[in-house]
Design a protein around this motif. Structure first.
Motif, short mmCIF file in Angstrom:
data_model
loop_
_atom_site.label_atom_id
_atom_site.label_comp_id
_atom_site.label_asym_id
_atom_site.label_seq_id
_atom_site.Cartn_x
_atom_site.Cartn_y
_atom_site.Cartn_z
N GLN A 43 7.33 -0.23 9.86
CA GLN A 43 7.28 -1.07 11.05
C GLN A 43 6.42 -2.31 10.82
N ALA A 44 5.30 -2.15 10.12
CA ALA A 44 4.44 -3.30 9.85
C ALA A 44 5.13 -4.29 8.91
N LEU A 45 5.75 -3.79 7.84
CA LEU A 45 6.43 -4.68 6.89
C LEU A 45 7.61 -5.39 7.54
N GLU A 46 8.38 -4.65 8.33
CA GLU A 46 9.55 -5.26 8.99
C GLU A 46 9.11 -6.30 10.01
N ASN A 47 8.10 -5.98 10.81
CA ASN A 47 7.66 -6.92 11.83
C ASN A 47 7.06 -8.19 11.21
N LEU A 91 -6.56 -10.17 8.45
CA LEU A 91 -7.30 -9.08 9.09
C LEU A 91 -6.33 -8.02 9.63
N ILE A 92 -5.25 -8.45 10.25
CA ILE A 92 -4.24 -7.50 10.74
C ILE A 92 -3.67 -6.69 9.58
N ILE A 93 -3.31 -7.36 8.50
CA ILE A 93 -2.73 -6.68 7.34
C ILE A 93 -3.71 -5.67 6.75
N ILE A 94 -4.99 -6.05 6.66
CA ILE A 94 -6.01 -5.13 6.13
C ILE A 94 -6.16 -3.90 7.03
N LEU A 95 -6.19 -4.11 8.33
CA LEU A 95 -6.33 -2.99 9.26
C LEU A 95 -5.12 -2.05 9.18
N PHE A 135 -3.21 -1.64 6.59
CA PHE A 135 -3.32 -0.97 5.30
C PHE A 135 -4.31 0.20 5.36
N LEU A 136 -5.43 0.00 6.03
CA LEU A 136 -6.44 1.06 6.13
C LEU A 136 -5.91 2.25 6.92
N LEU A 137 -5.12 2.00 7.94
CA LEU A 137 -4.51 3.09 8.70
C LEU A 137 -3.57 3.91 7.80
N VAL A 138 -2.72 3.21 7.05
CA VAL A 138 -1.79 3.90 6.16
C VAL A 138 -2.54 4.66 5.08
N TYR A 139 -3.57 4.03 4.53
CA TYR A 139 -4.36 4.68 3.48
C TYR A 139 -5.00 5.96 4.00
#
Length: 396
Positions: free
Chosen positions: A342-346, A304-308, A310-314
């Motif tokens: 930041q998301a990928l690194e974290n 769910l975190i990853i999807i959210l 992704f939607l922000l970046v999209y």
């Protein structure tokens, strides 16, 4: 007197409606959902602390989000291209000056070897200048790259030297004043994403990456790199290296993630998350908030975190495609790149495939400076979206 008050109230409400109408409410909704989810995780991650301390962390995050929402609406109604046209030099000086406060005015606070925070007397929270300066840096960099894109070919040396020099100066400046290479690295990645979108010739990236790799290799051979830098990369390649030292944080993080299974141990019930013992999960409300989610909400919560995210970046990149100018588009690309990295690194750090460099998970990790900066950045993206339609189609 009563009629005057009613008139003022009516005008105020009309102004508020106008401001809200221009904002991208879909993007704001995504930001608020992520923030609310993050506050719940922060509350759980700090549940082992004293009640007053836990509540303070939650209140600071919520207050930061409230300030951020206000900034979001304000920035949704400001044309940053117009502002930067006249005040670009102020953006640059602000970035250098704010970071320099870490050393020059005696208010820098040193934590874990980095002097990355401002502890201003009588101010209730600390401020991280490198977070705030991302805003002015990205806008100014967008202006530089847009000028080269629109006025010169992006294959010339000038199109590389000036924007790349700006990024390099900021990285060096941040490291000199704070020793926080992780925050400085974000600035370089933002430049790379924006330069790629602006059309910088691919061979410059090949030369840059090759030169950087060669330089780092030579520094390592001649033992000029800090030992802790090398160890953070070494432990990624060899998980058995120093598991009680440099690998301790990520080892505990992997145990937390692995113990969560598909749906987790339950919110406020994670073994490590709720423990105050020395073996428990470190930095759980900041760097390792993703591990808190994995332990207590399982793979489902992590997805769910990853999807959210992704939607922000999209949404940022979608807005970039609709932008009316190169600079507006590059602002969106810059902030979208920041979120991605930041998301990928974290998350990669929590999965033990990326080194620990102290980057938080956007909108989820605890941090007042971070949450206000993120909402402000998304407010600029919202402002770009509000200007994508021609005037005759825009409601007033």
């Amino acid at each position: 007197m009563g009629g005057c008050a009613v008139t003022i109230f009516a005008r105020l409400m009309k102004a508020i409606q106008y401001i809200v109408k221009k904002a991208d409410m879909v993007l704001l909704g995504l930001c608020l959902v992520c923030t609310a989810f993050g506050i719940v995780l922060i509350a759980s991650a700090t549940n082992y602390l004293e009640s007053a301390t836990q509540m303070r962390r939650v209140i600071i995050q919520a207050a930061g989000a409230a300030m951020g929402v206000g900034a979001y609406f304000v920035l949704s109604n400001i044309d940053m291209e117009h502002v930067c046209e006249k005040w670009w030099w102020l953006f640059f000086l602000f970035g250098l000056g704010f970071i320099a406060m870490l050393r020059w005015f005696g208010v820098g606070e040193e934590t874990t070897g980095n002097k990355a925070w401002l502890a201003i007397p009588h101010f209730p929270v600390q401020i991280q200048p490198a977070e705030v300066v991302k805003l002015s840096y990205t806008v100014l960099l967008a202006k530089q790259l847009a000028w080269f894109r629109d006025n010169r070919r992006m294959r010339g040396l000038g199109s590389l030297v000036f924007p790349a020099g700006h990024a390099a100066v900021m990285f060096v400046w941040i490291y000199l004043f704070s020793k926080d290479a992780g925050s400085g690295l974000v600035y370089l990645v933002i430049y790379a994403g924006m330069a790629l979108a602006a059309g910088l010739a691919w061979y410059w990236f090949v030369l840059g990456i090759g030169g950087l790799g060669l330089g780092i290799g030579l520094l390592a051979v001649f033992e000029k790199l800090p030992t802790y830098w090398l160890n953070r990369f070494r432990v990624i390649l060899d998980h058995s290296f120093d598991p009680r030292g440099v690998g301790w944080q990520q080892t505990r993080g992997m145990l937390a993630l692995g113990s969560g299974g598909l749906f987790g141990q339950g919110l406020f019930k994670g073994i490590q998350t709720q423990s105050s013992d020395s073996f428990s999960l470190p930095a759980r409300q900041t760097d390792f908030i993703f591990c808190v989610c994995g332990e207590e909400l399982g793979m489902a919560g992590c997805l769910l975190i990853i999807i959210l995210e992704f939607l922000l970046v999209y949404r940022c990149f979608q807005t970039a495609r609709l932008a009316k100018s190169s600079m507006d588009a590059l602002i969106c690309i810059g902030f979208g790149t920041m979120l991605i990295f930041q998301a990928l690194e974290n998350i990669g750090m929590c999965l033990f495939v990326m080194p620990v460099i102290g980057l938080t998970l956007p909108f989820f990790s605890y941090g007042g400076s971070s949450i206000v900066t993120l909402f402000t950045a998304m407010g600029m993206v919202s402002g770009v979206r509000s200007r994508t339609l021609p005037d005759w189609l825009r409601k007033t």
